[in-house]
Design a protein around this motif. Structure first.
Motif, mmCIF file in Angstrom:
data_model
loop_
_atom_site.group_PDB
_atom_site.id
_atom_site.type_symbol
_atom_site.label_atom_id
_atom_site.label_comp_id
_atom_site.label_asym_id
_atom_site.label_seq_id
_atom_site.Cartn_x
_atom_site.Cartn_y
_atom_site.Cartn_z
ATOM 1 N N ILE A 185 0.819 -1.210 0.000
ATOM 2 C CA ILE A 185 0.000 0.000 0.000
ATOM 3 C C ILE A 185 0.855 1.263 0.000
ATOM 4 C CG2 ILE A 185 -0.243 0.340 2.481
ATOM 5 C CD1 ILE A 185 -3.066 0.473 -0.142
ATOM 6 N N SER A 186 2.158 1.111 0.221
ATOM 7 C CA SER A 186 3.038 2.285 0.225
ATOM 8 C C SER A 186 3.442 2.712 -1.187
ATOM 9 C CB SER A 186 4.297 1.994 1.053
ATOM 10 O OG SER A 186 5.095 0.999 0.427
ATOM 11 N N ILE A 187 3.050 1.932 -2.196
ATOM 12 C CA ILE A 187 3.425 2.217 -3.580
ATOM 13 C C ILE A 187 2.450 3.235 -4.184
ATOM 14 C CG2 ILE A 187 3.794 1.197 -5.854
ATOM 15 C CD1 ILE A 187 4.238 -1.492 -4.370
ATOM 16 N N GLU A 188 2.981 4.200 -4.865
ATOM 17 C CA GLU A 188 2.147 5.241 -5.470
ATOM 18 C C GLU A 188 1.109 4.627 -6.413
ATOM 19 O OE1 GLU A 188 2.666 9.377 -8.088
ATOM 20 O OE2 GLU A 188 4.374 8.031 -7.753
ATOM 21 N N GLY A 189 -0.144 5.059 -6.265
ATOM 22 C CA GLY A 189 -1.219 4.603 -7.131
ATOM 23 C C GLY A 189 -1.914 3.341 -6.663
ATOM 24 N N VAL A 190 -1.343 2.673 -5.676
ATOM 25 C CA VAL A 190 -1.944 1.432 -5.163
ATOM 26 C C VAL A 190 -3.015 1.770 -4.131
ATOM 27 C CG1 VAL A 190 -1.529 -0.672 -3.837
ATOM 28 C CG2 VAL A 190 0.076 0.016 -5.621
ATOM 29 N N LYS A 191 -4.218 1.230 -4.328
ATOM 30 C CA LYS A 191 -5.325 1.458 -3.409
ATOM 31 C C LYS A 191 -5.574 0.257 -2.500
ATOM 32 C CE LYS A 191 -6.053 5.431 -5.314
ATOM 33 N NZ LYS A 191 -5.607 6.670 -4.603
ATOM 34 N N VAL A 192 -5.218 -0.920 -2.976
ATOM 35 C CA VAL A 192 -5.404 -2.146 -2.202
ATOM 36 C C VAL A 192 -4.101 -2.942 -2.213
ATOM 37 C CG1 VAL A 192 -6.665 -4.320 -1.966
ATOM 38 C CG2 VAL A 192 -7.856 -2.261 -2.761
ATOM 39 N N GLY A 193 -3.624 -3.306 -1.033
ATOM 40 C CA GLY A 193 -2.410 -4.111 -0.929
ATOM 41 C C GLY A 193 -2.714 -5.463 -0.323
ATOM 42 N N LEU A 194 -2.137 -6.521 -0.879
ATOM 43 C CA LEU A 194 -2.320 -7.872 -0.349
ATOM 44 C C LEU A 194 -0.962 -8.491 -0.031
ATOM 45 C CD1 LEU A 194 -4.466 -7.544 -3.009
ATOM 46 C CD2 LEU A 194 -5.340 -9.595 -1.896
ATOM 47 N N THR A 195 -0.890 -9.134 1.119
ATOM 48 C CA THR A 195 0.321 -9.831 1.524
ATOM 49 C C THR A 195 -0.040 -11.271 1.850
ATOM 50 O OG1 THR A 195 1.233 -7.795 2.462
ATOM 51 C CG2 THR A 195 2.255 -9.874 3.141
ATOM 52 N N LEU A 196 0.609 -12.214 1.171
ATOM 53 C CA LEU A 196 0.353 -13.638 1.381
ATOM 54 C C LEU A 196 1.569 -14.270 2.048
ATOM 55 C CD1 LEU A 196 -1.511 -12.727 -1.046
ATOM 56 C CD2 LEU A 196 -1.474 -15.133 -1.753
ATOM 57 N N ARG A 197 1.314 -14.990 3.146
ATOM 58 C CA ARG A 197 2.387 -15.690 3.850
ATOM 59 C C ARG A 197 1.986 -17.148 4.003
ATOM 60 N NH1 ARG A 197 2.212 -12.319 9.010
ATOM 61 N NH2 ARG A 197 0.219 -11.709 8.127
ATOM 62 N N GLN A 198 2.830 -18.045 3.493
ATOM 63 C CA GLN A 198 2.512 -19.466 3.572
ATOM 64 C C GLN A 198 2.690 -19.977 4.992
ATOM 65 O OE1 GLN A 198 4.911 -22.131 1.166
ATOM 66 N NE2 GLN A 198 3.117 -23.399 0.720
ATOM 67 N N GLN A 199 1.726 -20.744 5.452
ATOM 68 C CA GLN A 199 1.731 -21.298 6.795
ATOM 69 C C GLN A 199 2.384 -22.687 6.798
ATOM 70 O OE1 GLN A 199 0.377 -19.071 9.333
ATOM 71 N NE2 GLN A 199 0.763 -17.932 7.445
ATOM 72 N N PRO A 200 2.732 -23.204 7.988
ATOM 73 C CA PRO A 200 3.398 -24.510 8.058
ATOM 74 C C PRO A 200 2.647 -25.626 7.345
ATOM 75 C CG PRO A 200 3.550 -23.401 10.170
ATOM 76 C CD PRO A 200 2.671 -22.542 9.306
ATOM 77 N N GLY A 201 1.310 -25.567 7.336
ATOM 78 C CA GLY A 201 0.531 -26.625 6.698
ATOM 79 C C GLY A 201 0.415 -26.475 5.190
ATOM 80 N N GLY A 202 0.917 -25.366 4.647
ATOM 81 C CA GLY A 202 0.870 -25.170 3.204
ATOM 82 C C GLY A 202 -0.113 -24.118 2.749
ATOM 83 N N SER A 203 -1.123 -23.823 3.581
ATOM 84 C CA SER A 203 -2.091 -22.787 3.215
ATOM 85 C C SER A 203 -1.440 -21.411 3.335
ATOM 86 C CB SER A 203 -3.320 -22.862 4.136
ATOM 87 O OG SER A 203 -2.945 -22.607 5.481
ATOM 88 N N TYR A 204 -2.123 -20.395 2.812
ATOM 89 C CA TYR A 204 -1.595 -19.029 2.872
ATOM 90 C C TYR A 204 -2.470 -18.152 3.755
ATOM 91 C CZ TYR A 204 2.014 -19.524 -0.712
ATOM 92 O OH TYR A 204 3.135 -19.881 -1.398
ATOM 93 N N ARG A 205 -1.828 -17.370 4.580
ATOM 94 C CA ARG A 205 -2.542 -16.356 5.343
ATOM 95 C C ARG A 205 -2.515 -15.069 4.519
ATOM 96 N NH1 ARG A 205 -0.840 -13.470 11.052
ATOM 97 N NH2 ARG A 205 -2.779 -12.330 11.346
ATOM 98 N N ILE A 206 -3.677 -14.475 4.301
ATOM 99 C CA ILE A 206 -3.791 -13.300 3.457
ATOM 100 C C ILE A 206 -4.148 -12.084 4.292
ATOM 101 C CG2 ILE A 206 -4.923 -12.292 1.446
ATOM 102 C CD1 ILE A 206 -5.624 -15.133 0.555
ATOM 103 N N SER A 207 -3.365 -11.023 4.161
ATOM 104 C CA SER A 207 -3.655 -9.745 4.823
ATOM 105 C C SER A 207 -3.981 -8.725 3.746
ATOM 106 C CB SER A 207 -2.453 -9.279 5.648
ATOM 107 O OG SER A 207 -2.154 -10.206 6.664
ATOM 108 N N VAL A 208 -5.068 -8.008 3.918
ATOM 109 C CA VAL A 208 -5.526 -7.033 2.927
ATOM 110 C C VAL A 208 -5.484 -5.644 3.533
ATOM 111 C CG1 VAL A 208 -7.406 -6.352 1.393
ATOM 112 C CG2 VAL A 208 -7.047 -8.782 1.929
#
Length: 269
Positions: free
Chosen positions: A246-269
């Motif tokens: 979200i710190s990038i110019e022109g970006v209105k929505v930022g998503l961060t995906l972090r893979q968890q130990p079981g393989g799934s991804y935790r998503i932060s919006v």
């Protein structure tokens, strides 16, 4: 389940003693700072209070709990949780306490009710703000340690007062914390301007995964489990990666995906 006002919660805390305070798993600055502040405030009133040891607290915030913890709940304890939005957010060690928590204080409007009574204010930018109000109603005169614990909660949950959840009330609380002795320059340097080398490496890798969508209005970064383990980054530091897209110019929505130990991804919006 009973819904409480700040005044109700203050009255409950004044009428009880022998407190055990719970924080949530993957503890951030708000849950650690708020639990420390509530514990210190209760002690300033002459009450017995401890923060239950949360094994997931990282060195970045561990100093807030120094001298305040105990390893287990004792018979007759009044159990209070802070900044815990759902039963799933309790550390595994705390799950047996479900059904025994007398009061939950929180600020997540989408929270799940799971305690006998609760004070939840979804309009507050942090749980620390809510607890500060309650402590004031109880007549607590904050010292520097208490004020700094609240400041950690308020500042980290608002991205150092940059997130849209920040309100005029948030700044008024911060002003009171400064008046009470909080050394905000030192705290801001520690919390926002000092980055461990492992965090910098994780940030570098995440930037290499940067992707744009919707004509540049959406930006996405991600880290795989192997990359997280490779850097050795503290899990608490990964929470702050969410501010990168979200710190990038022109970006209105930022998503961060972090893979968890079981393989799934935790998503932060």
């Amino acid at each position: 389940m009973k819904i409480l006002t700040r005044a109700d919660a203050a009255r409950f805390l004044l009428e009880h003693d022998h407190f055990a305070i719970l924080s949530h798993r993957r503890p951030d600055g708000d849950t650690v700072g708020t639990s420390a502040a509530l514990c210190r405030g209760l002690r300033l009133l002459g009450k017995t209070a401890h923060v239950l040891v949360n094994k997931e607290v990282t060195p970045r915030f561990a100093w807030l709990h120094e001298g305040l913890t105990k390893p287990w709940v004792e018979e007759g304890d009044t159990i209070v949780s802070v900044d815990v939005a759902s039963p799933e957010m309790l550390p595994a060690d705390f799950r047996p306490l479900l059904g025994k928590i007398a009061l939950r204080i929180d600020h997540h409007s989408s929270a799940t009710s799971f305690t006998e009574q609760e004070l939840v204010d979804g309009d507050s930018a942090s749980c620390a703000e809510v607890v500060w109000d309650v402590l004031e109603l109880m007549g607590v005169k904050a010292d520097r340690a208490l004020a700094e614990a609240v400041y950690v909660g308020v500042s980290t949950d608002t991205g150092c007062f940059r997130f849209s959840s920040t309100t005029a009330k948030t700044h008024l609380v911060a002003a009171k914390l400064i008046e009470a002795g909080a050394q905000v320059e030192e705290l801001n340097t520690l919390l926002f301007d000092t980055k461990p080398r492992a965090r910098m490496e994780a940030e570098r890798i995440a930037r290499n995964h940067l992707e744009y969508y919707l004509d540049g209005r959406c930006a996405l970064i991600y880290l795989t489990r192997d990359e997280i383990e490779q850097t050795g980054v503290d899990p608490a530091d990964l929470e702050e990666l969410t501010s990168l897209p979200i710190s990038i110019e022109g970006v209105k929505v930022g998503l961060t995906l972090r893979q968890q130990p079981g393989g799934s991804y935790r998503i932060s919006v």
